[in-house]
Design a protein around this motif. Sequence first.
Motif, PDB file in Angstrom:
ATOM      1  N   ALA A  55      -6.876   2.135  -0.703  1.00 48.02           N
ATOM      2  CA  ALA A  55      -8.072   2.917  -0.374  1.00 48.02           C
ATOM      3  C   ALA A  55      -9.248   1.999  -0.065  1.00 48.02           C
ATOM      4  N   SER A  56     -10.160   2.481   0.772  1.00 47.39           N
ATOM      5  CA  SER A  56     -11.358   1.695   1.077  1.00 47.39           C
ATOM      6  C   SER A  56     -12.346   1.825  -0.073  1.00 47.39           C
ATOM      7  N   GLN A  57     -13.289   0.895  -0.120  1.00 44.76           N
ATOM      8  CA  GLN A  57     -14.289   0.913  -1.176  1.00 44.76           C
ATOM      9  C   GLN A  57     -15.103   2.203  -1.093  1.00 44.76           C
ATOM     10  N   ASN A  59     -14.161   5.153  -0.037  1.00 49.69           N
ATOM     11  CA  ASN A  59     -13.317   6.206  -0.600  1.00 49.69           C
ATOM     12  C   ASN A  59     -13.341   6.165  -2.130  1.00 49.69           C
TER      13      ASN A  59
ATOM     14  N   ASN B 136      -9.195  12.961  -2.687  1.00 53.87           N
ATOM     15  CA  ASN B 136      -7.971  12.434  -2.075  1.00 53.87           C
ATOM     16  C   ASN B 136      -8.125  10.928  -1.876  1.00 53.87           C
ATOM     17  N   PRO B 137      -7.342  10.132  -2.639  1.00 54.19           N
ATOM     18  CA  PRO B 137      -7.511   8.679  -2.560  1.00 54.19           C
ATOM     19  C   PRO B 137      -6.996   8.068  -1.254  1.00 54.19           C
ATOM     20  N   SER B 138      -6.321   8.835  -0.432  1.00 52.52           N
ATOM     21  CA  SER B 138      -5.771   8.269   0.801  1.00 52.52           C
ATOM     22  C   SER B 138      -6.559   8.707   2.024  1.00 52.52           C
ATOM     23  N   ARG B 139      -7.766   9.203   1.821  1.00 56.26           N
ATOM     24  CA  ARG B 139      -8.534   9.709   2.941  1.00 56.26           C
ATOM     25  C   ARG B 139      -8.743   8.650   4.026  1.00 56.26           C
ATOM     26  N   THR B 140      -8.862   7.393   3.606  1.00 54.50           N
ATOM     27  CA  THR B 140      -9.092   6.312   4.561  1.00 54.50           C
ATOM     28  C   THR B 140      -8.039   6.283   5.668  1.00 54.50           C
ATOM     29  N   ASP B 444     -12.848  -5.349   0.351  1.00 58.42           N
ATOM     30  CA  ASP B 444     -13.086  -3.914   0.334  1.00 58.42           C
ATOM     31  C   ASP B 444     -11.975  -3.266  -0.486  1.00 58.42           C
ATOM     32  N   GLY B 445     -12.263  -2.953  -1.742  1.00 63.48           N
ATOM     33  CA  GLY B 445     -11.212  -2.439  -2.624  1.00 63.48           C
ATOM     34  C   GLY B 445     -10.087  -3.457  -2.695  1.00 63.48           C
ATOM     35  N   ASN B 447      -8.190  -4.035  -0.088  1.00 67.37           N
ATOM     36  CA  ASN B 447      -7.909  -4.473   1.276  1.00 67.37           C
ATOM     37  C   ASN B 447      -8.249  -5.954   1.423  1.00 67.37           C
TER      38      ASN B 447
END
Lengths: 330, 535
Positions: A55-57, A59, B136-140, B444-445, B447
């Motif tokens: 997930a992005s930050q 999100n 929803n954690p997968s929205r990205t 970013d998280g 990522n």
Amino acid sequence: MTRRLPWGAMARMTGRRALFAAPVLLLVTFGVFAVAAASPFDPVKAYTGAAGLTASQENLDQLRANLGADQPFTTRWWHWLTSAVTGDLGDSTVMRRPVADVIAERIGWSSLLAVTAFALAILLGTALGVLAARRRGGLFDRCATAAAYTLEAAPAFWLGLLAIWLFALKLGVLPPGGLTDTGGDTVTAGQVARHLVLPAAVLGVSQLPWFFLYVRQGVADALDEDHVRGARARGLRERTVLGRHALRSGMLPMLTLVGSRVPELITGALLVETVFSWPGIAAATVQAAVSVDFPLLAALTVLATAAVLLGNLLSDLLYGLADPRVGFDG
Amino acid sequence: MTARSARRIRGTAAATLATALALTAAACSNPGGAGSGGAAARDGVVVGIAQEPETLSPLLGYGKDGNSKLFDGLLATDGATGLKPALATALPRVGPDGLTYTYTLRPGVTFSDGTPLTAKDVVFTYRTILDPRTNNPSRTELDALKDVRASGDRTVIFTLKYPYAPFAQRTVLGIAPEHIAGKQDVNTGPFTTRPVGSGPYVLAGWSKGEKITFKANPRYWGGEPEVKKLTMAIVKDDDVRATRLRAGDLDGAILPPDLAKGFAHDPSRRTVEAATHDYRAVTLPTHNKVAGDTAVRRALDLAVDRQAMVDKILGGAGKPAHGPVPTDSTWFAKGTERRHDLDAARKILDGAGWKPGADGIRVKDGVRAEFPLWYPSGDKLRQDHALAYASDAKKAGIAVKVQAGTWEVIEPRMEHDAVLAGGGSPADPDFDQYPLLKSTLAGDGFNNMAWYTDPAVDRALEDGRRTADPAKRKASYDTVQRRLAQNPAYTFLTYVDHVYVLNDDWNGPSTLTEPHDHGLGFGPWWNVEDWTPKK
């Protein structure tokens, strides 16, 4: 032997304990929120699971705000408390459902397991304890005591795995886990009863040594007391001596034990439920704790604390009844 | 607590207590009973899985990769990387600018409650997922999507913010019924655990922590499945799962390779090894003085013995990983394999000025060639990889200090410390590589954990997602893999096969190339609705 129960004194003690329970519960929930907030676990990470790793930050930040995890724990505690007194226990984040539903669905199965195990431990422990005390130093006493010490040291988790190996795998006579047959989708009493045998037996047996050892000691001591020896000397039957005299005073320490074993029973149930995939409340507690699921954790802690306080009250009441010299505190 | 639930608590407690007292004795006296149930039934399958989904609602992310048994997506996964129409009648019509995707819905599809599935349900599903209030954690993953609208009952039009070639892959996620899910709290309502979909199975029961049971959907547009009952038993512990499989309580289960070996000679069962895109890799953070040095990175790439890791750690169930694409994928850039060559590694380090110190560990400009490597505690597989990596690195003169911690401990250190990471998705190279390597996503998280920055890679990643031409896309991802060979941001180690054991009762079990995630919808039972009984 009928005797009027001292209802007034008992009610007064219960009332005093109830008054005392309120601040204790308040403190305990505050403590739970404080400890959970200080724990290294992150509720957002627990909520997202594996999806959080991609997930992005943005999100994740949105989720943090949605879950209220960005607020200080005192705010969250106050919010939880004020909702709870109006009957709203909030929503469990880890179960994605209202807390009341989660508890309603599970508490029956946990109670069933705990009560069965406890009854088993008390009955069997008492019976074996009396038998062992009658001939102290005899073969049965030595074997049973040695076994009790061994069991005392054996973790319930290990006993559970051993039981699965023996009864489910080697002998194939009992199901290795779950509430009902894995392939079934209806809950029938027969299936539940069969699935209950192993977890309840393991939990009961893990509690048994304490009851056994206490009763053995208590009854043995009582048998040595003057009035019991007197009773024996008067030629009273062994059953009368044991039942009327020795068992009654020998049971005293065990009554307090009943209450004080409640916390142990809860932690034991936790491990047993995990090993046997028993869908009880203990498994939910573990999940709530590692997921920092405040609403669920707080409600479950209140339940557990209440159970411990009730257990103590019960054992004190019984003790007071059994031995009038002790009375009811206050 | 509401009065209703309080009553239910009392009711359940009373009922269970009564049955307990009445029946424990009866059960004890009849231990033979029916034995372990379920496995014998010919129309049902019971499988053991290690991880339980948090929710079954597609709005909260369940089945987003098209692996739900309860829901259908517009498209469905077909084997490794192909797509086939599901709720849509055909693959989408893509606008000439690559910004609009138009789907036509199959007529006559209903949800399991009998309500017709229309374009409005599709719009509801996607708009709800895009809503920031939805947890929803997968929205990205739907970042490219700007808007979705219906045109009549059977046409849905998606508009994108930027051309995004793999978008069709994202439309495998399940469609939720608006008339049910739209009327309750999307995050905690009953739909999250008692969903209604249009898929081949309907939910029969979910006892959290114990099992999920499905039964065949007689209204399924693809025909009612022959496996009438599917049970997913949740058994977290590997040993307990193997035990229950052996006891006949389970028909199949996912197992670690060493436990699966115990079933190898059982003629009534077969062992299935599913190839995966599930990689294990060491992040080499750019901000670390040692791990950020290109010479060190290249030397490590040559110093690790990947084949030995496959043989010893995975017991042969896996293959060496040279980059974010497995060697047997059509997207693999040939020539980017790295042979195990310790001498070449030493030469690179010598040439870059990393000179061996007194204890054998190299030093350059007063900096000792050492860095920490974290792995999530409790993960045996990653621990083994980390230790093997450290031992290989030491032979080249680099000291890697292996440490365990929870993700909460590891995350703040990722900018400077190495991590034993895992991931992978076979659906499209963009899904892995963009978040893994794009410089703007550094830190970013989770990522771009290596804080990798390479303008050529950035450009290739953008090109790869914006063009629909397969040849151009291949060229872009070849560029990425070649750049990664020259300046490795990660040391890719292995691809881990997922091992399953199951009873040999059915025709049809097969495997997909599986992603990092596994559990409910993957494994040989991914297509259980197509199985037929063996005569």
